[in-house]
Design a protein around this motif. Structure first.
Motif, PDB file in Angstrom:
ATOM      1  N   LEU A 139      -0.150  -6.385  -0.725  1.00 20.55           N
ATOM      2  CA  LEU A 139      -0.871  -5.271  -1.328  1.00 20.55           C
ATOM      3  C   LEU A 139       0.076  -4.318  -2.054  1.00 20.55           C
ATOM      4  O   LEU A 139      -0.268  -3.780  -3.114  1.00 20.55           O
ATOM      5  CB  LEU A 139      -1.647  -4.512  -0.247  1.00 20.55           C
ATOM      6  CG  LEU A 139      -2.830  -5.237   0.386  1.00 20.55           C
ATOM      7  CD1 LEU A 139      -3.440  -4.386   1.492  1.00 20.55           C
ATOM      8  CD2 LEU A 139      -3.882  -5.577  -0.654  1.00 20.55           C
ATOM      9  N   TYR A 140       1.268  -4.121  -1.506  1.00 19.07           N
ATOM     10  CA  TYR A 140       2.235  -3.221  -2.141  1.00 19.07           C
ATOM     11  C   TYR A 140       2.693  -3.775  -3.492  1.00 19.07           C
ATOM     12  O   TYR A 140       2.780  -3.034  -4.483  1.00 19.07           O
ATOM     13  CB  TYR A 140       3.430  -3.014  -1.211  1.00 19.07           C
ATOM     14  CG  TYR A 140       4.405  -1.974  -1.691  1.00 19.07           C
ATOM     15  CD1 TYR A 140       4.235  -0.632  -1.352  1.00 19.07           C
ATOM     16  CD2 TYR A 140       5.495  -2.323  -2.496  1.00 19.07           C
ATOM     17  CE1 TYR A 140       5.131   0.331  -1.790  1.00 19.07           C
ATOM     18  CE2 TYR A 140       6.376  -1.365  -2.941  1.00 19.07           C
ATOM     19  CZ  TYR A 140       6.196  -0.042  -2.588  1.00 19.07           C
ATOM     20  OH  TYR A 140       7.078   0.914  -3.048  1.00 19.07           O
TER      21      TYR A 140
ATOM     22  N   CYS B 160      -0.225  -3.401  -5.964  1.00 12.33           N
ATOM     23  CA  CYS B 160      -0.393  -2.009  -6.383  1.00 12.33           C
ATOM     24  C   CYS B 160       0.758  -1.555  -7.277  1.00 12.33           C
ATOM     25  O   CYS B 160       0.556  -0.736  -8.188  1.00 12.33           O
ATOM     26  CB  CYS B 160      -0.502  -1.112  -5.163  1.00 12.33           C
ATOM     27  SG  CYS B 160      -1.982  -1.403  -4.164  1.00 12.33           S
ATOM     28  N   HIS B 161       1.950  -2.071  -7.037  1.00  8.73           N
ATOM     29  CA  HIS B 161       3.085  -1.712  -7.898  1.00  8.73           C
ATOM     30  C   HIS B 161       2.860  -2.198  -9.325  1.00  8.73           C
ATOM     31  O   HIS B 161       3.102  -1.452 -10.285  1.00  8.73           O
ATOM     32  CB  HIS B 161       4.368  -2.319  -7.329  1.00  8.73           C
ATOM     33  CG  HIS B 161       5.577  -2.032  -8.162  1.00  8.73           C
ATOM     34  ND1 HIS B 161       6.197  -0.799  -8.192  1.00  8.73           N
ATOM     35  CD2 HIS B 161       6.271  -2.830  -9.023  1.00  8.73           C
ATOM     36  CE1 HIS B 161       7.220  -0.840  -9.033  1.00  8.73           C
ATOM     37  NE2 HIS B 161       7.299  -2.057  -9.537  1.00  8.73           N
TER      38      HIS B 161
ATOM     39  N   VAL C  78      -0.039  -2.771 -10.709  1.00  9.48           N
ATOM     40  CA  VAL C  78      -1.162  -2.019 -11.269  1.00  9.48           C
ATOM     41  C   VAL C  78      -0.709  -0.645 -11.746  1.00  9.48           C
ATOM     42  O   VAL C  78      -1.046  -0.207 -12.855  1.00  9.48           O
ATOM     43  CB  VAL C  78      -2.284  -1.895 -10.223  1.00  9.48           C
ATOM     44  CG1 VAL C  78      -3.360  -0.925 -10.698  1.00  9.48           C
ATOM     45  CG2 VAL C  78      -2.910  -3.256  -9.943  1.00  9.48           C
ATOM     46  N   ILE C  79       0.080   0.062 -10.937  1.00  9.74           N
ATOM     47  CA  ILE C  79       0.521   1.406 -11.309  1.00  9.74           C
ATOM     48  C   ILE C  79       1.487   1.358 -12.491  1.00  9.74           C
ATOM     49  O   ILE C  79       1.396   2.168 -13.421  1.00  9.74           O
ATOM     50  CB  ILE C  79       1.165   2.091 -10.096  1.00  9.74           C
ATOM     51  CG1 ILE C  79       0.104   2.397  -9.045  1.00  9.74           C
ATOM     52  CG2 ILE C  79       1.856   3.389 -10.508  1.00  9.74           C
ATOM     53  CD1 ILE C  79       0.642   3.066  -7.808  1.00  9.74           C
TER      54      ILE C  79
ATOM     55  N   CYS D  65       3.494   6.796  -4.254  1.00 13.44           N
ATOM     56  CA  CYS D  65       2.142   6.568  -4.787  1.00 13.44           C
ATOM     57  C   CYS D  65       1.715   5.115  -4.606  1.00 13.44           C
ATOM     58  O   CYS D  65       0.550   4.830  -4.313  1.00 13.44           O
ATOM     59  CB  CYS D  65       2.100   6.959  -6.260  1.00 13.44           C
ATOM     60  SG  CYS D  65       2.319   8.725  -6.567  1.00 13.44           S
ATOM     61  N   THR D  66       2.645   4.189  -4.762  1.00 10.20           N
ATOM     62  CA  THR D  66       2.326   2.779  -4.544  1.00 10.20           C
ATOM     63  C   THR D  66       1.971   2.519  -3.087  1.00 10.20           C
ATOM     64  O   THR D  66       1.040   1.773  -2.778  1.00 10.20           O
ATOM     65  CB  THR D  66       3.511   1.906  -4.970  1.00 10.20           C
ATOM     66  OG1 THR D  66       3.863   2.211  -6.320  1.00 10.20           O
ATOM     67  CG2 THR D  66       3.158   0.439  -4.880  1.00 10.20           C
TER      68      THR D  66
ATOM     69  N   LEU E  22      -1.531   3.911  -2.491  1.00 12.72           N
ATOM     70  CA  LEU E  22      -2.547   3.053  -3.095  1.00 12.72           C
ATOM     71  C   LEU E  22      -2.720   1.762  -2.312  1.00 12.72           C
ATOM     72  O   LEU E  22      -3.840   1.256  -2.153  1.00 12.72           O
ATOM     73  CB  LEU E  22      -2.173   2.751  -4.547  1.00 12.72           C
ATOM     74  CG  LEU E  22      -3.168   1.885  -5.331  1.00 12.72           C
ATOM     75  CD1 LEU E  22      -4.539   2.547  -5.393  1.00 12.72           C
ATOM     76  CD2 LEU E  22      -2.641   1.609  -6.745  1.00 12.72           C
ATOM     77  N   ALA E  23      -1.619   1.212  -1.797  1.00  8.79           N
ATOM     78  CA  ALA E  23      -1.722   0.004  -0.981  1.00  8.79           C
ATOM     79  C   ALA E  23      -2.491   0.269   0.312  1.00  8.79           C
ATOM     80  O   ALA E  23      -3.304  -0.552   0.750  1.00  8.79           O
ATOM     81  CB  ALA E  23      -0.321  -0.528  -0.668  1.00  8.79           C
TER      82      ALA E  23
ATOM     83  N   SER F 252      -4.810   2.623   0.738  1.00  7.46           N
ATOM     84  CA  SER F 252      -6.221   2.809   0.382  1.00  7.46           C
ATOM     85  C   SER F 252      -6.896   1.486   0.044  1.00  7.46           C
ATOM     86  O   SER F 252      -8.053   1.254   0.416  1.00  7.46           O
ATOM     87  CB  SER F 252      -6.328   3.773  -0.804  1.00  7.46           C
ATOM     88  OG  SER F 252      -5.674   3.241  -1.949  1.00  7.46           O
ATOM     89  N   LEU F 253      -6.179   0.604  -0.640  1.00  9.96           N
ATOM     90  CA  LEU F 253      -6.742  -0.708  -0.928  1.00  9.96           C
ATOM     91  C   LEU F 253      -6.936  -1.520   0.347  1.00  9.96           C
ATOM     92  O   LEU F 253      -7.934  -2.231   0.508  1.00  9.96           O
ATOM     93  CB  LEU F 253      -5.837  -1.454  -1.909  1.00  9.96           C
ATOM     94  CG  LEU F 253      -6.332  -2.811  -2.413  1.00  9.96           C
ATOM     95  CD1 LEU F 253      -7.660  -2.655  -3.138  1.00  9.96           C
ATOM     96  CD2 LEU F 253      -5.309  -3.450  -3.342  1.00  9.96           C
TER      97      LEU F 253
END
Length: 232
Positions: A9-10, A13-14, A16-17, A45-46, A49-50, A52-53
């Protein structure tokens, strides 16, 4: 298994950001201090977001794992989908979501905006010191407001005079208050978003001409043609 899932997930998300992140002026400058601050904020922030995902995918993962275990009760390759794994994931997501909400996201914002106190030397240490102080003051302010609100609502006089039940009462109450504010913001913004979406869609799409009167258009065209002929 939890580490592998969070690492996946990290990484997602990385990407995506970094794909949607705007290239600001300090990001392109040849300044090591700003670049280091940008990398730290990006990592925080990554991470948030990970988390939350992972929280959004936790319920579907629990349902899917339960269905797999019911379909293959004696499967050797699905033994890792146990109840302890799902329970551990729920506990980790709850812990890291509170950590991201209370500490990591405010720290990333204040750390990006910090420049160090007046008279101090410039550098990462000065920014870190200013961010820690501002974050501590913000935490005291928010906890004080929650404590005052709880003391007003609670009828027990002893709870108004001490912060003994901080971890058992006030932090879950703070999390519930922030969640309530998020839900209210969603309820307020959704109608405006839908109205804006329909307005933009109505401007882009062509309206159907099924109910227009062709005879009226033809008569208007003849009148315009006669007017132009008389002018000529």
């Amino acid at each position: 298994i939890c580490t592998l899932l969070f690492a996946s997930l990290y990484v997602l998300c990385h990407f995506v950001i970094t794909h949607f992140k705007k290239h600001t002026d300090f990001a392109g400058a040849q300044d090591d201090e700003d670049a280091a601050v940008n990398r730290i904020a990006l990592g925080l922030c990554t991470f948030a977001l990970a988390v939350s995902l992972g929280a959004a995918l936790l319920l579907p993962f629990s349902i899917a794992s339960n269905e797999v275990l019911l379909s293959f009760p004696h499967g050797y390759y699905v033994r890792w989908l146990s109840g302890s794994l799902v329970h551990g994931l729920w506990n980790l997501v709850f812990l890291f979501s509170n950590l991201s909400l209370i500490f990591l996201m405010p720290f990333a914002y204040f750390f990006t905006e910090s420049e160090g106190f007046a008279g101090s030397k410039k550098g990462i240490a000065a920014r870190l010191y200013e961010t820690s102080v501002v974050l501590l003051l913000l935490a005291l302010l928010v906890l004080g407001m929650v404590w005052v609100a709880s003391a007003i609502v609670d009828e027990d006089a002893a709870s108004r005079e001490s912060l003994y039940a901080l971890w058992q009462c006030y932090l879950p109450c703070l999390h519930s208050c922030v969640s309530l504010l998020g839900v209210l913001l969603l309820l307020l913004c959704t109608p405006f978003g839908l109205s804006t979406m329909f307005t933009v869609t109505g401007k882009l799409l062509l309206k159907p001409r099924l109910l227009e009167d062709l005879e009226e258009q033809l008569s208007c065209t003849r009148l315009e043609e006669a007017s132009v002929s008389r002018r000529i």
